[in-house]
Write an enzyme that holds these catalytic residues in place. Structure first.
Site, PDB file in Angstrom:
ATOM      1  N   PRO C  11      -1.330   5.792   0.048  1.00  0.00           N
ATOM      2  CA  PRO C  11      -1.190   4.407  -0.387  1.00  0.00           C
ATOM      3  C   PRO C  11      -2.342   3.979  -1.291  1.00  0.00           C
ATOM      4  O   PRO C  11      -3.377   4.632  -1.329  1.00  0.00           O
ATOM      5  CB  PRO C  11      -1.246   3.641   0.930  1.00  0.00           C
ATOM      6  N   CYS C  12      -2.110   2.885  -2.003  1.00  0.00           N
ATOM      7  CA  CYS C  12      -3.153   2.229  -2.762  1.00  0.00           C
ATOM      8  C   CYS C  12      -4.260   1.869  -1.772  1.00  0.00           C
ATOM      9  O   CYS C  12      -3.942   1.441  -0.679  1.00  0.00           O
ATOM     10  CB  CYS C  12      -2.546   0.994  -3.401  1.00  0.00           C
ATOM     11  N   PRO C  13      -5.517   2.009  -2.061  1.00  0.00           N
ATOM     12  CA  PRO C  13      -6.221   2.357  -3.294  1.00  0.00           C
ATOM     13  C   PRO C  13      -6.624   3.809  -3.376  1.00  0.00           C
ATOM     14  O   PRO C  13      -7.320   4.168  -4.299  1.00  0.00           O
ATOM     15  CB  PRO C  13      -7.491   1.524  -3.169  1.00  0.00           C
TER      16      PRO C  13
END
Lengths: 181, 169, 88
Positions: C11-13
């Site tokens: 997932p982001c980041p």
């Protein structure tokens, strides 16, 4: 009754659709600012707060918004709760709204974060009595707004707030330009 | 016409458009339903609902659930529809995919972060949406305190995140 | 030297941070291939490459997945970022 359900379905869909389309997330906004000094999203969120401030007070003055929400709590619970929330949001990779829209995108980590949130809420409900006595009740900030606290009219506060936000936005633009030069 | 719908449904929107839509929707919700946007209040009802399936007596005897009974409220409907709306948008922009991180610790990390978020949000009497998006515009003192500490919390969290990225790869 | 950073599912980041971390730790002229499927990251890598002065040799975006081949170059602005994040 049916109207309420229809309206909430529609509004919920609008929130979700827009959040995903624009990838609006509080955690990303602050994290990217702290990491890379990228202020694009923070600026958008400041604008959102400003817009809501004006809209809420405008419709309250016309009588369409009948009464304001309830926001209160003890200073201790607000500060400690806020800190825990902030750390947790960075860990889970999204704030409360960001987690929900990422669930819709299929990110499994956010699905786990959503389950974690429900679990955390349950945990809080179990400990509510003791937390209420120790953190929430003492040093309570009642349901009080800035205009009542300082005893001035809402319009004055909104105007001052608007100017304040605009100054922040302008200052940031100038600083960004300097950085590029 | 094709390119118009394509633009609206399939590609990303500029940020300011999103902000104006969200702001107007929240104001509309405030006018029509009596409360502005919030996430965790509805989730408490969801917890009460799930709990009342597993252990109904216990939920009834917990004081906190007196204020949040195990019923479907409009705030809960909005939360569920938010997920659905994001799903529709992701599918239309061909951005939907079941994303399972290679590192399985991420899932545990997400769960742990979620617990902190749920607990913290309830202790502070609102999440980032309830306090920053809805509370600060109403100029509530409590929201300003909570919003500021959330930002400080995110700063601390970012520092921990950096340490994690440096050490784990 | 060529290195592949596979962040599928992350997932982001993480995809972006890990890419920057690799860029900071590699030598000038090295090739970094970074791929993943986080929705926010593709745009971020494109804009960051422009900002940091890093050449994108190949770019493949198919549906949710993206794949970039970057040529590492330690420009001043990248050094500055690495230093701030203590990545090197």
């Amino acid at each position: 009754m049916v109207n309420i359900i229809l309206v909430s379905i529609l509004i919920g869909l609008i929130y979700g659709f827009t959040l995903q389309k624009c990838q609006i997330c509080f955690t990303s906004a602050f994290r990217d600012y702290f990491l890379f000094k990228e202020g694009q999203l923070i600026k958008a969120l400041l604008f959102l707060v400003l817009l809501q401030m004006i809209l809420f007070h405008f419709f309250a003055s016309t009588g369409l918004i009948i009464e304001f929400d309830e926001k209160q709590g003890g200073i201790l619970s607000l500060v400690i709760g806020g800190l825990i929330f902030g750390v947790g949001a960075i860990f889970a990779g999204g704030c409360a709204s960001g987690t929900l829209y990422r669930v819709g995108e299929g990110q499994m980590m956010s699905v786990f974060a959503l389950f974690g949130m429900l679990f955390g809420i349950g945990l809080f409900a179990e400990l509510y009595d003791i937390l209420n006595r120790t953190l929430i009740q003492p040093l309570s900030v009642g349901n009080i707004r800035i205009p009542e606290l300082l005893n001035i009219s809402s319009i004055a506060v909104v105007t001052i707030g608007a100017i304040f936000f605009l100054i922040i936005l302008l200052l940031k633009n100038i600083m960004m330009k300097k950085q590029i030069e | 016409m094709y390119s118009m719908t394509h633009k609206l449904l399939k590609s990303a929107w500029p940020l300011w458009v999103g902000v104006i839509i969200i702001g107007s929707a929240s104001t509309l919700q405030f006018i029509l339903l009596g409360r502005p946007w919030g996430i965790t209040d509805g989730e408490v009802n969801a917890v009460a609902l799930i709990g009342s399936i597993i252990m109904p007596e216990h939920i009834l005897s917990t004081t906190y659930f007196e204020a949040f009974p195990p019923i479907v409220t409009y705030l809960l409907i909005i939360d569920v529809m938010l997920i659905l709306g994001a799903f529709i948008s992701a599918v239309l922009s061909k951005n939907f995919k079941i994303r399972i991180p290679r590192k399985k610790e991420r899932l545990i990390q997400g769960f742990a972060g979620g617990i902190l978020m749920g607990f913290g949000a309830r202790l502070a009497m609102g999440c980032n949406v309830g306090h920053i998006v809805s509370g600060i515009p109403q100029l509530y003192v409590a929201s300003i305190i909570a919003g500021m500490s959330m930002i400080v919390g995110m700063y601390i969290g970012t520092k921990i995140l950096l340490r994690q990225v440096r050490s784990s790869w | 030297m060529k290195k592949v950073l596979d962040t599928m599912g992350e997932p982001c980041p993480y995809p972006f941070l890990l890419t920057v971390n690799e860029l900071c730790n590699m030598q000038d002229g090295d090739i970094l291939e970074t791929k993943g499927d986080c929705p926010q990251t593709a745009d971020k890598i494109i804009s960051a490459a422009k900002k940091y002065g890093i050449e994108i040799l190949e770019m493949n975006i198919t549906g949710t997945d993206w794949d970039f081949v970057l040529k590492v170059k330690h420009t001043d602005i990248l050094e500055n970022i690495c230093c701030k994040l203590c990545f090197s």
